[in-house]
Design a protein around this motif. Structure first.
Motif, PDB file in Angstrom:
ATOM      1  N   ASN A 264      -4.800  -1.136  -4.060  1.00 30.92           N
ATOM      2  CA  ASN A 264      -4.634  -1.266  -2.624  1.00 30.92           C
ATOM      3  C   ASN A 264      -5.723  -2.111  -2.003  1.00 30.92           C
TER       4      ASN A 264
ATOM      5  N   ALA B 284       0.823  -1.201   0.000  1.00 28.80           N
ATOM      6  CA  ALA B 284       0.000   0.000   0.000  1.00 28.80           C
ATOM      7  C   ALA B 284       0.861   1.257   0.000  1.00 28.80           C
TER       8      ALA B 284
ATOM      9  N   VAL C 206      -1.526   6.525   0.819  1.00 25.51           N
ATOM     10  CA  VAL C 206      -1.973   5.777  -0.355  1.00 25.51           C
ATOM     11  C   VAL C 206      -1.943   6.653  -1.609  1.00 25.51           C
TER      12      VAL C 206
END
Lengths: 330, 327, 305
Positions: free
Chosen positions: A311, A258, C142
């Motif tokens: 992810n 991630a 992320v």
């Protein structure tokens, strides 16, 4: 199920933050982007033609309505993947341009990322298992080096030596000039031939991170009681290394996926630029040099979307490999 | 019949300024005998236990001595030759059952891998034996399909004990197997072990800091202090007549002792620095019976009755009983 | 059941106590120097810092001197050739070291300060503030940095080094924040911190006196990580032409070299050298970080090192 719900909420939350940033950045930057663009068009110091300015504003989707109502309108458009019109590739829409480029990137970057994760993790296992031996020293030092070089630079060097000097691989593009995409064997082979070098440079540049991470995890796991007990049980070395050490050590590496994915994707985008590979990265580059703001912003959102979906996929994979998370299913 | 013979075993931690955690330890374990190894934490008892099973971890390493188990010298055998003997001859139960099980494998598969890698057995036989050992420790057969995180601490530890029985080993080494558990579970496990002993013959090296617990289970007690064996005596007689001042202090500190009118007593002071060469008796600084000679002369381990003691003072006391044979 | 008084460990140090600042630094430097990898890293880094400080003196020519033959390959006079504008590439490389290293370290510093503010706060407090900060951290973890930076940089008015430093710095904190958060939340419940709190010390005082010294190695490791990330990201932006092309740096050298088609003209030195410098400088940071990994995680320490 709760785990799944939590990850999904996070996915939506991240997406929302990205969309909102994308909305706010142009509006919060000093000056009206449309007039900035006009100024660039017309050359500095010339009076701005209000009609032209309005045309650009419409094209960019900028209105003088309140920020809130603009925001709602914007959200509605984004949900329908409506990013407006590209302005260098007029009259094509941003969606169309992205649609043309995305498959190439998904193929190239997706495949190379998965490959580099597998190879890097594998070598990390090997390095930790042969800790402080020759293999370990060589592999670890090399990764410290490859981990630190810019993807695009390595791509440039590879192109120079393998394509320019030795002519083993094509210099640029995803397929031979003059052909058009078909599903024939010849074309597929041509695509592989074109994609090999970009893929290789991405794999080599990004592998080091997975490798070093996995090596650390392995060494940590080697200290666990269950590994000691596995040795006491007289299990075969390979079985201990695989089922007891690596199987546990890979869990944090999947989580690490991630963190690193965004970086790998960013690097790969620049690799596309070097190879003039007709993917998202190259499109982004063209958008940047031509100041095609709608395209740039659309591409940003698509990249974010791809990364967080990847992810999410990693999260789902995690459920499969870690029984402690899986429990929530019951 | 002697099963395990440890001869002059020494174990160091580190190389530059090593901590000698185990110092010239010799001990034997007879077939079907339960031996308790007690001492304060840091006295080297766990290090010794791991070294006997050749599970010492860097920076620990065996610097001298031998461990002979069933006529095989475990200290001079390479890992490959040793592998088939592991678990078959010697199995171990670790301090914290919590971390002794692989979190990503079911209990059943952790039983299975040890069985199939030691002999060619059918899945049926594996299952049969798994059920047998689980029954021995009173754990439901259903845990076969469970993952470690789905079990309580006490269950895990019993599963680990069951696992140690799988191949009917000659010797089981248990390192503080009940320390992390509450009193009730501790009791249950102790009862389990006594019962298993009736069903299956094996030797046990039970390592614990808790002398009271050890005395309930074992035949013979080995007391360690500062890496050395300071007393070896049968459990029965040790309770009545401990010889070494350290053993006496340990006994006095048991909660049971308070019942007999004694007060709860700790042992004042700390053990010596094991990086230094020991001069005189290691226990001298903390010993209530200390004499001048204790500061300069290192006491040898000598026979006192059926026992062995490393003390200049108490070993000179009037021998008790008439039995002078030394084990 | 447990005769507690007979449980004293051999080395006598059972509870971690508050280490003094000087001791912490000494320990870090000693450990780094003892470790072969981080020693190599430190030496390499020292060389780069030296060149950064003295680059303009060491350079054989001025970077503004464009009187040489243009687009020449490497030669005895110009070790790495000349640019298409007729400047000496080797001189640019030496002079550009300073701005590249400043970029790298400034990004590292900004990211580390942000990571400390956000990570330590969210680790030290509990409840909604922690939840919110953790969410933000995870989101930015992320979020792919470069595309976001590209969008930011393209909208930014004007192009200059300081701006690049700030926007890269402001997007590279999440990794460090996450690591620091988990460390603080473990330290918070340690005896010596609780003792300080019971003694009535203020939160700030506890953080500075008790908690920070215990995670100095993590903070520095985070700094090195962000510095590497910052350099690579800034170089990427410069390569795309989003930096300040008039500022001599390794990144802008690559930009000009690529624009001039340096490789195809056989000017391999122009491309190879800045990239190698970036890689070796980055490697020195990675190598030093090996040492820090071993400080914060004793298991990684090799037996024979």
């Amino acid at each position: 199920m709760r785990y799944f719900a939590r990850r999904f909420t996070f996915l939506i939350g991240t997406l929302w933050v990205a969309i909102t940033l994308n909305f706010l950045i142009p509006r919060l930057m000093p000056g009206n982007p449309a007039s900035v663009m006009m100024a660039k068009f017309m050359g500095r110091g010339q009076p701005i033609n209000p009609a032209a300015l309005h045309a650009i504003e419409v094209m960019l989707g900028i209105s003088h309505a309140s920020l809130m109502s603009q925001y709602w309108q914007y959200l509605g458009q984004v949900v329908r993947f409506n990013f407006g019109l590209s302005y260098t590739q007029f009259p094509y829409s941003v969606r169309y341009v992205i649609g043309q480029a995305l498959p190439w990137t998904l193929g190239l970057v997706g495949l190379s990322t998965i490959l580099s994760f597998i190879i890097g993790t594998g070598l990390g296992i090997l390095a930790a298992w042969r800790r402080n031996k020759m293999t370990d020293t060589i592999v670890t030092s090399l990764s410290a080096f490859t981990n630190a070089f810019p993807y695009f630079w390595f791509a440039l060097v590879a192109v120079y030596f393998l394509s320019f000097i030795h002519n083993w691989f094509p210099l640029t593009g995803a397929y031979a000039i003059g052909t058009s995409p078909t599903f024939s064997i010849g074309f597929i082979l041509d695509v592989i031939h074109h994609g090999f070098l970009p893929a290789l440079t991405i794999v080599i540049s990004s592998m080091g991170g997975w490798l070093l991470g996995m090596r650390n995890n392995m060494i940590n796991t080697l200290g666990e009681d269950y590994v000691l007990l596995a040795t006491a049980k007289g299990l075969k070395n390979r079985w201990v290394a695989g089922m007891y050490v690596a199987r546990n050590a890979i869990l944090p590496n999947i989580t690490g996926f991630a963190m690193a994915l965004g970086f790998v994707v960013a690097g790969s985008l620049l690799t596309e630029v070097v190879f003039a590979y007709p993917g998202i990265g190259y499109a982004l580059y063209n958008a940047v040099i031509n100041e095609d703001y709608p395209l740039m912003q659309g591409i940003f959102l698509i990249i974010v979307l791809c990364v967080i979906v990847a992810n999410f996929a990693a999260d789902l994979l995690y459920v499969l490999v870690d029984p402690r998370v899986r429990r929530g299913r019951a | 019949m002697t099963l395990v013979a440890v001869q002059d075993l020494s174990v160091d931690y580190g190389r530059l300024k090593p901590v000698r955690a185990v110092r010239d330890v010799s001990l034997t374990i007879a077939e079907n005998e339960f031996v308790g190894l007690v001492g304060e934490s840091g006295c080297g008892k766990s290090t010794l236990g791991f070294a006997i099973a050749r599970l010492e971890r860097p920076p620990a390493r065996i610097v001298s001595g031998r461990v002979v188990i069933d006529d095989l010298d475990w200290t001079n055998t390479d890992a490959k030759t040793l592998r088939p003997h592991r678990w078959q001859d010697v199995s171990v139960v670790l301090q914290s059952g919590m971390n002794a099980l692989n979190p990503v494998m079911t209990i059943g598969s952790q039983f299975r891998d040890v069985m199939v890698q030691h002999a060619s057995v059918s899945p049926d036989e594996v299952l049969q034996r798994s059920y047998e050992v689980l029954d021995m420790v009173n754990v439901s057969r259903q845990v076969i399909g469970r993952y470690p995180h789905e079990l309580s601490g006490g269950m895990k530890q019993r599963v680990v004990i069951a696992m140690s029985m799988l191949l009917r080993p000659r010797l089981i080494i248990m390192d503080e197997p009940t320390t992390a558990l509450d009193m009730v579970v501790q009791r249950q496990i102790l009862e389990n072990l006594k019962r298993i002993r009736e069903q299956q013959s094996f030797s046990l090296l039970f390592i614990s800091h808790d002398l009271g617990l050890v005395l309930e289970l074992v035949d013979r007690v080995v007391v360690m202090y500062a890496g050395q064996v300071v007393e070896v005596q049968d459990a029965e007689s040790l309770l009545d007549s401990p010889i070494h001042p350290y053993t006496r202090a340990l006994l006095r500190s048991l909660p049971d002792a308070q019942r007999d009118g004694g007060t709860f007593e700790g042992i004042p002071g700390t053990p010596p620095d094991l990086r230094e060469e020991l001069r005189g008796c290691a226990f001298a600084p903390r010993c209530p019976l200390v004499q001048a000679k204790c500061q300069t002369t290192s006491p040898p381990l000598v026979a006192v009755g059926t026992a062995q003691v490393r003390c200049l003072v108490t070993s000179q006391e009037v021998p008790r009983g008439s039995d002078h044979t030394v084990r | 059941m447990n005769t507690t008084t007979v449980q004293v460990s051999t080395n006598g140090s059972v509870t971690p106590t508050r280490p003094a600042w000087a001791e912490v630094w000494l320990m870090i430097i000693k450990t780094l120097w003892r470790n072969r990898k981080s020693r190599v890293g430190l030496i390499l880094l020292a060389v780069f810092v030296f060149v950064a400080c003295t680059g303009h003196l060491l350079a054989p020519y001025s970077v503004n001197d464009s009187s040489f033959a243009t687009s020449a390959g490497p030669s005895a006079r110009h070790w790495l050739g000349t640019t298409q504008a007729g400047q000496d590439v080797f001189s640019e490389l030496l002079v550009g070291t300073a701005s590249s290293i400043i970029t790298s370290f400034s990004v590292g510093a900004i990211a580390t300060i942000l990571a400390m503010l956000i990570g330590i706060t969210s680790g030290y407090v509990t409840g909604w503030l922690d939840d919110v900060l953790s969410f933000i951290t995870n989101v930015f973890l992320v979020m792919p940095g470069l595309p976001l930076l590209i969008v930011l940089a393209s909208y930014a008015p004007g192009k200059n080094l300081v701006l690049i430093i700030f926007i890269v710095g402001f997007t590279s904190w999440p990794w460090g924040a996450r690591v620091l958060r988990s460390q603080v939340s473990t330290l918070r419940t340690r005896d010596f911190v609780i003792a300080a709190r019971l003694a009535g010390d203020s939160s700030t005082r506890i953080l500075v006196r008790e908690i920070l010294p215990n995670m100095l190695s993590l903070v520095i490791a985070g700094f090195l990580g962000s510095a590497l990330f910052g350099l690579l990201t800034a170089v990427g932006l410069e390569f795309l032409g989003l930096g300040d092309p008039s500022q001599v740096s390794w990144g802008s050298m690559l930009y000009w070299a690529q624009n001039a088609g340096a490789l195809m003209n056989g000017q391999w030195g122009w491309i190879l050298a800045p990239g190698l410098c970036i890689a070796i400088f980055g490697m020195s940071l990675v190598l030093i970080n090996f040492g820090f990994d071993e400080i914060s995680n004793p298991r990684l320490r090799g037996d024979n090192e």
